[in-house]
Scaffold this motif. Sequence first.
Motif, PDB file in Angstrom:
ATOM      1  N   GLN A  90       0.830  -1.193   0.000  1.00 57.95           N
ATOM      2  CA  GLN A  90       0.000   0.000   0.000  1.00 57.95           C
ATOM      3  C   GLN A  90       0.870   1.250   0.000  1.00 57.95           C
ATOM      4  O   GLN A  90       1.870   1.327   0.705  1.00 57.95           O
ATOM      5  CB  GLN A  90      -0.901  -0.003   1.230  1.00 57.95           C
ATOM      6  N   ALA A  91       0.481   2.218  -0.829  1.00 58.02           N
ATOM      7  CA  ALA A  91       1.228   3.469  -0.882  1.00 58.02           C
ATOM      8  C   ALA A  91       1.137   4.172   0.464  1.00 58.02           C
ATOM      9  O   ALA A  91       0.101   4.125   1.136  1.00 58.02           O
ATOM     10  CB  ALA A  91       0.670   4.362  -1.985  1.00 58.02           C
ATOM     11  N   PRO A  92       2.209   4.821   0.894  1.00 58.54           N
ATOM     12  CA  PRO A  92       2.182   5.512   2.190  1.00 58.54           C
ATOM     13  C   PRO A  92       1.208   6.682   2.176  1.00 58.54           C
ATOM     14  O   PRO A  92       0.968   7.303   1.143  1.00 58.54           O
ATOM     15  CB  PRO A  92       3.628   5.989   2.361  1.00 58.54           C
ATOM     16  N   ARG A  93       0.644   6.968   3.331  1.00 59.51           N
ATOM     17  CA  ARG A  93      -0.175   8.169   3.523  1.00 59.51           C
ATOM     18  C   ARG A  93       0.757   9.256   4.033  1.00 59.51           C
ATOM     19  O   ARG A  93       1.093   9.300   5.210  1.00 59.51           O
ATOM     20  CB  ARG A  93      -1.317   7.899   4.502  1.00 59.51           C
ATOM     21  N   ARG A  94       1.182  10.120   3.132  1.00 58.29           N
ATOM     22  CA  ARG A  94       2.260  11.063   3.408  1.00 58.29           C
ATOM     23  C   ARG A  94       1.755  12.414   3.886  1.00 58.29           C
ATOM     24  O   ARG A  94       0.643  12.845   3.577  1.00 58.29           O
ATOM     25  CB  ARG A  94       3.076  11.330   2.143  1.00 58.29           C
ATOM     26  N   ALA A  95       2.652  13.105   4.584  1.00 56.42           N
ATOM     27  CA  ALA A  95       2.591  14.557   4.756  1.00 56.42           C
ATOM     28  C   ALA A  95       3.965  15.093   4.392  1.00 56.42           C
ATOM     29  O   ALA A  95       4.987  14.442   4.644  1.00 56.42           O
ATOM     30  CB  ALA A  95       2.233  14.939   6.183  1.00 56.42           C
ATOM     31  N   LEU A  96       4.004  16.258   3.783  1.00 56.77           N
ATOM     32  CA  LEU A  96       5.267  16.928   3.461  1.00 56.77           C
ATOM     33  C   LEU A  96       5.576  17.921   4.569  1.00 56.77           C
ATOM     34  O   LEU A  96       4.776  18.832   4.839  1.00 56.77           O
ATOM     35  CB  LEU A  96       5.161  17.649   2.120  1.00 56.77           C
ATOM     36  N   LEU A  97       6.727  17.742   5.229  1.00 58.96           N
ATOM     37  CA  LEU A  97       7.165  18.662   6.274  1.00 58.96           C
ATOM     38  C   LEU A  97       8.179  19.637   5.687  1.00 58.96           C
ATOM     39  O   LEU A  97       9.271  19.228   5.264  1.00 58.96           O
ATOM     40  CB  LEU A  97       7.800  17.900   7.440  1.00 58.96           C
ATOM     41  N   VAL A  98       7.824  20.897   5.654  1.00 60.73           N
ATOM     42  CA  VAL A  98       8.690  21.941   5.100  1.00 60.73           C
ATOM     43  C   VAL A  98       9.324  22.650   6.289  1.00 60.73           C
ATOM     44  O   VAL A  98       8.701  23.459   6.966  1.00 60.73           O
ATOM     45  CB  VAL A  98       7.883  22.912   4.224  1.00 60.73           C
ATOM     46  N   THR A 119       5.040  20.713  19.751  1.00 63.38           N
ATOM     47  CA  THR A 119       4.247  21.376  18.706  1.00 63.38           C
ATOM     48  C   THR A 119       2.902  20.724  18.440  1.00 63.38           C
ATOM     49  O   THR A 119       2.080  21.312  17.721  1.00 63.38           O
ATOM     50  CB  THR A 119       5.027  21.374  17.378  1.00 63.38           C
ATOM     51  N   GLY A 120       2.689  19.504  18.916  1.00 64.63           N
ATOM     52  CA  GLY A 120       1.459  18.793  18.597  1.00 64.63           C
ATOM     53  C   GLY A 120       1.466  18.157  17.221  1.00 64.63           C
ATOM     54  O   GLY A 120       0.434  17.631  16.770  1.00 64.63           O
ATOM     55  N   LEU A 121       2.607  18.162  16.538  1.00 64.60           N
ATOM     56  CA  LEU A 121       2.656  17.601  15.182  1.00 64.60           C
ATOM     57  C   LEU A 121       2.290  16.122  15.172  1.00 64.60           C
ATOM     58  O   LEU A 121       1.556  15.666  14.293  1.00 64.60           O
ATOM     59  CB  LEU A 121       4.046  17.807  14.575  1.00 64.60           C
ATOM     60  N   ARG A 176      -1.435  11.796  13.466  1.00 63.32           N
ATOM     61  CA  ARG A 176      -2.229  10.614  13.845  1.00 63.32           C
ATOM     62  C   ARG A 176      -3.714  10.833  13.582  1.00 63.32           C
ATOM     63  O   ARG A 176      -4.413   9.913  13.150  1.00 63.32           O
ATOM     64  CB  ARG A 176      -1.993  10.270  15.311  1.00 63.32           C
ATOM     65  N   ALA A 177      -4.193  12.035  13.818  1.00 64.64           N
ATOM     66  CA  ALA A 177      -5.612  12.324  13.592  1.00 64.64           C
ATOM     67  C   ALA A 177      -5.995  12.179  12.130  1.00 64.64           C
ATOM     68  O   ALA A 177      -7.178  11.981  11.805  1.00 64.64           O
ATOM     69  CB  ALA A 177      -5.945  13.727  14.083  1.00 64.64           C
TER      70      ALA A 177
END
Length: 224
Positions: free
Chosen positions: A6-14, A101-103, A108-109
């Motif tokens: 399965q493709a990852p569920r990503r977020a981009l962190l800049v 930071t709550g990141l 997770r949410a």
Amino acid sequence: MPNPPQAPRRALLVIDVQNEYATGALRIQYPPLADSLRNIDRAMDAAHAAGIPVVVVQQSAPPGAPLFATGSHGWELHEVVASRPRDHWLCKTLPSAFAGTGLGEWLRARAIDAVTVVGYMTHNCDDTTIKHAFDAGLRVEFLMDASGSVPYANRAGSATAEEIHRVFAVVQQSRYAAVTTTDDWIAHLAEGTAPERDSIHASHRRALAAASAPAGGATGHGRH
């Protein structure tokens, strides 16, 4: 036949793409700033087009601090980032984007299980964020041409920006992150795949083999 991964569920962190690194007291030297900014631009646009959440992180220090003083020009986001859409913004005072930071809770949410890291600096906030994410069980990707370093000299010795950037990228690929280029990452997005990280054992054995090879010989290794 087995199901494809399965493709990852990503977020981009800049991470910390701020004027301090462009025109301030910590000017990025390697890779060239114009190159890394162009690739950060491309990564943000590609993430937005693919529906990948973009998280912009901003380093802050108290007013009057020598670096990243809140409200100063150096503290402000660089135009490349400030002019582009984002899904979340957070302010940090420590190297890791996760520290206070709550990141982690935000990711997770949204059931995000992978983060892609771009920004500055490779050896400081990028590296700390990558290892924090790894320890939290997230899959991590690092775009080595969308980041950068500065040179250091202190009582432990000295190192050029290129040496610092290269060595940290090698160490990250050995366990903590799949290190790749912006071009390759964008290709992975189109294909629904992910780059692979290496292992400490394999990285070490490959280095030993290269060191023991006859002069002028070649040792092959796979692309990672």
